[in-house]
Design an enzyme around this catalytic site. Structure first.
Site, PDB file in Angstrom:
ATOM      1  N   MET A  20       0.842  -1.199   0.000  1.00 60.85           N
ATOM      2  CA  MET A  20       0.000   0.000   0.000  1.00 60.85           C
ATOM      3  C   MET A  20       0.869   1.238   0.000  1.00 60.85           C
ATOM      4  O   MET A  20       1.905   1.271   0.655  1.00 60.85           O
ATOM      5  CB  MET A  20      -0.968  -0.033   1.190  1.00 60.85           C
ATOM      6  CG  MET A  20      -0.780   1.009   2.272  1.00 60.85           C
ATOM      7  SD  MET A  20      -2.200   1.133   3.409  1.00 60.85           S
ATOM      8  CE  MET A  20      -2.588   2.877   3.225  1.00 60.85           C
ATOM      9  N   ASN A  21       0.464   2.248  -0.823  1.00 65.56           N
ATOM     10  CA  ASN A  21       1.040   3.584  -0.607  1.00 65.56           C
ATOM     11  C   ASN A  21      -0.070   4.584  -0.320  1.00 65.56           C
ATOM     12  O   ASN A  21      -0.813   4.362   0.660  1.00 65.56           O
ATOM     13  CB  ASN A  21       2.083   3.982  -1.655  1.00 65.56           C
ATOM     14  CG  ASN A  21       1.684   4.018  -3.088  1.00 65.56           C
ATOM     15  OD1 ASN A  21       1.388   2.991  -3.679  1.00 65.56           O
ATOM     16  ND2 ASN A  21       1.690   5.188  -3.697  1.00 65.56           N
ATOM     17  N   ASP A  22      -0.191   5.636  -1.091  1.00 64.12           N
ATOM     18  CA  ASP A  22      -1.028   6.767  -0.673  1.00 64.12           C
ATOM     19  C   ASP A  22      -2.465   6.395  -0.298  1.00 64.12           C
ATOM     20  O   ASP A  22      -3.086   5.544  -0.930  1.00 64.12           O
ATOM     21  CB  ASP A  22      -1.144   7.795  -1.796  1.00 64.12           C
ATOM     22  CG  ASP A  22       0.180   8.170  -2.420  1.00 64.12           C
ATOM     23  OD1 ASP A  22       1.220   7.807  -1.872  1.00 64.12           O
ATOM     24  OD2 ASP A  22       0.149   8.827  -3.474  1.00 64.12           O
ATOM     25  N   PHE A  79      -3.760   6.064 -10.442  1.00 66.05           N
ATOM     26  CA  PHE A  79      -2.891   6.701  -9.459  1.00 66.05           C
ATOM     27  C   PHE A  79      -3.737   7.449  -8.426  1.00 66.05           C
ATOM     28  O   PHE A  79      -4.954   7.365  -8.414  1.00 66.05           O
ATOM     29  CB  PHE A  79      -1.912   7.640 -10.174  1.00 66.05           C
ATOM     30  CG  PHE A  79      -0.662   6.940 -10.669  1.00 66.05           C
ATOM     31  CD1 PHE A  79      -0.660   5.586 -10.984  1.00 66.05           C
ATOM     32  CD2 PHE A  79       0.525   7.648 -10.837  1.00 66.05           C
ATOM     33  CE1 PHE A  79       0.486   4.945 -11.433  1.00 66.05           C
ATOM     34  CE2 PHE A  79       1.669   7.024 -11.293  1.00 66.05           C
ATOM     35  CZ  PHE A  79       1.667   5.681 -11.596  1.00 66.05           C
ATOM     36  N   ASP A 140      -2.755  13.317  -9.270  1.00 66.62           N
ATOM     37  CA  ASP A 140      -3.174  13.508  -7.885  1.00 66.62           C
ATOM     38  C   ASP A 140      -4.228  14.614  -7.699  1.00 66.62           C
ATOM     39  O   ASP A 140      -4.029  15.567  -6.928  1.00 66.62           O
ATOM     40  CB  ASP A 140      -1.956  13.778  -6.979  1.00 66.62           C
ATOM     41  CG  ASP A 140      -0.872  12.718  -7.133  1.00 66.62           C
ATOM     42  OD1 ASP A 140      -1.196  11.602  -7.570  1.00 66.62           O
ATOM     43  OD2 ASP A 140       0.307  13.015  -6.832  1.00 66.62           O
TER      44      ASP A 140
HETATM   45  C1  FRU Z   1       2.955   9.587  -4.276  1.00 58.78           C
HETATM   46  C2  FRU Z   1       2.701   9.083  -5.680  1.00 58.78           C
HETATM   47  C3  FRU Z   1       1.625   9.902  -6.349  1.00 58.78           C
HETATM   48  C4  FRU Z   1       1.097   8.939  -7.377  1.00 58.78           C
HETATM   49  C5  FRU Z   1       1.136   7.644  -6.627  1.00 58.78           C
HETATM   50  C6  FRU Z   1       1.357   6.439  -7.487  1.00 58.78           C
HETATM   51  O1  FRU Z   1       3.332   8.614  -3.379  1.00 58.78           O
HETATM   52  O2  FRU Z   1       3.887   9.118  -6.420  1.00 58.78           O
HETATM   53  O3  FRU Z   1       2.098  11.098  -6.894  1.00 58.78           O
HETATM   54  O4  FRU Z   1      -0.197   9.268  -7.800  1.00 58.78           O
HETATM   55  O5  FRU Z   1       2.180   7.753  -5.683  1.00 58.78           O
HETATM   56  O6  FRU Z   1       1.208   5.268  -6.751  1.00 58.78           O
END
Ligand code: FRU
Length: 450
Positions: A20-22, A79, A140
């Protein structure tokens, strides 16, 4: 058992498995908080971005849901982005009883997906056609309701002509009009944009523009143009603010039922054999006035109380260099919260603080120290307030969040705590003199998983 691995957050959200990221599109709808997130279900590293999904009745207990957006089924790069609830059906997308939930994603332009069944399933709008296309690399989108103007606002990061955000507005969430560009060189990825009352005064509202690293400026917004109060950004969290740091890409919830501004962020860096990354604990954001201008505060949401499973309290103790004065002596805990207030005005100790996950041999995994001379807590500046310093710690298996003076200081950190029996001690110490502990609470915290 699931979620019981070392370093796995017990009360911090993480995906059941995979990467997981954002945090994406946090929103409230019909009695549930929805959390979406950048997710690779196929591996432990960043790849093939999906939107994971989870729901919560109270922001602190979470239930995993099926993936919401999936490559192939939904066109474009899935994204980071935002989501809103179209309560009035301004989009005309409504088909049944549920208000449309409209989410925004994509790279180098913004695409829309929407749900007409309360976030159970999502479909692409107009085959993923980009509804805005800023110059340069862009991604984003964050969308918010501008109550004063009665229309929607979108901010999108782009690097066309330097880092900044494009500002668009819309009456129906589908057709967007370019309004302005805020060309702040510091601003990079994942903008968020929201109004907050200064010192709780509804007649004195400032707008806050933040980026992925939690750098922000306050300013005014006339519905089309953001005018900053100053140009050098402040940081709302003192953790390492980067893709491989400990605090990144925070977003605030849409459609909150009670007007609070609640933020969750990605807490990179924690990993185990089955998962990578987690979300920071949800915090309520505030704005306070200071001689240098308005400053953002971050403080755990009140709902944390429903995780508490046992409480011990103390008041009016003098802590000296003698370990016999430590009220935490003999106490052990695995995942917990500490709230403590110290009378710094009368203190003679040069330093005082907590050793966390202390072992019988005297070692410990992390110390959180207030330095009275430097006026720092956990290494970050924190001046006493009326002679007092308040410390609040959230201690999870791999996560440590430090808050000072009701959120004036916030520090999101990762610590690989050793939770084995025999490694769960807590020590409150003073060096070089004494300090009066005005009050302290220890709350053991239970699991976020239903
Ligand atoms: C930030 C990012 C966002 C992008 C997403 C891709 O962590 O680079 O700018 O939309 O992660 O996973």
């Amino acid at each position: 058992a699931a979620y019981d691995e070392p370093f796995r957050g017990q009360f911090h959200f993480s995906s059941r498995s995979g990467w997981m990221n954002d945090v994406n599109a946090p929103l409230y709808y019909n009695g549930q908080y929805h959390l979406f997130y950048q997710h690779n279900p196929h591996g432990l590293g960043w790849d093939t971005m999906h939107w994971g999904h989870a729901t919560s009745p109270d922001l602190v207990h979470w239930t995993q849901k099926p993936v919401a957006l999936e490559p192939g089924a939904h066109p474009g790069d899935l994204f980071s982005g935002a989501g809103v609830v179209d309560t009035t059906n301004a989009s005309g997308l409504k088909t049944g009883a549920d208000a449309p939930i409209v989410v925004f994603t994509g790279t180098n332009g913004v695409s829309i997906a929407y749900s007409t069944d309360g976030a159970r399933t999502f479909q692409s709008y107009d085959r993923g056609r980009k509804v805005v296309t800023p110059t340069g690399t862009s991604r984003d989108p964050k969308v918010l309701w501008d109550a004063a103007r009665g229309r929607w606002v979108m901010v999108v990061w782009s690097d066309g002509g330097g880092n900044g955000v494009n500002v668009y507005t819309s009456a129906n969430l589908l057709d967007w009009t370019y309004r302005s560009r805020y060309a702040a060189g510091w601003l990079f990825e994942c903008p968020d944009f929201f109004p907050l009352p200064v010192d709780g005064n509804a007649a004195n509202v400032r707008w806050v523009m933040t980026d992925a690293s939690g750098e922000y400026v306050t300013g005014t917004f006339d519905g089309a143009v953001f005018t900053p109060d100053w140009t050098a950004p402040q940081r709302m969290d003192q953790g390492r603010n980067s893709f491989d740091g400990t605090f990144y890409a925070g977003l605030t919830f849409s459609n909150m039922p009670d007007g609070r501004t609640v933020q969750m962020a990605w807490q990179p860096g924690n990993r185990g054999g089955t998962w990578t990354g987690n979300a920071s604990f949800p915090v309520q954001l505030g704005l306070i006035s200071t001689p240098a201008g308005p400053r953002v505060t971050r403080f755990p949401v009140a709902e944390i109380a429903s995780l508490r499973q046992g409480t011990t309290t103390w008041s009016n103790r003098t802590i000296t260099t003698d370990p016999a004065t430590d009220p935490f002596a003999g106490i052990t805990a695995d995942t917990y919260e500490i709230l403590a207030e110290f009378d710094v005005g009368t203190a003679t100790a040069t330093q005082f603080g907590f050793q966390l996950h202390r072992r019988a041999d005297g070692g410990h995994d992390r110390a959180v120290v207030y330095d009275r001379t430097a006026q720092t807590l956990y290494g970050a500046p924190l001046a006493p307030l009326n002679g007092r310093v308040k410390v609040r710690l959230l201690v999870d298996r791999g996560q440590l969040e430090v808050f000072g003076n009701d959120g004036r200081l916030s520090f999101t950190d990762n610590v690989n705590f050793n939770s084995a029996a025999g490694s769960q001690g807590i020590r409150l110490f003073a060096t070089g003199g004494s300090v009066r502990l005005v009050s302290a609470e220890l709350h053991r915290l239970g699991s976020a998983w239903g």
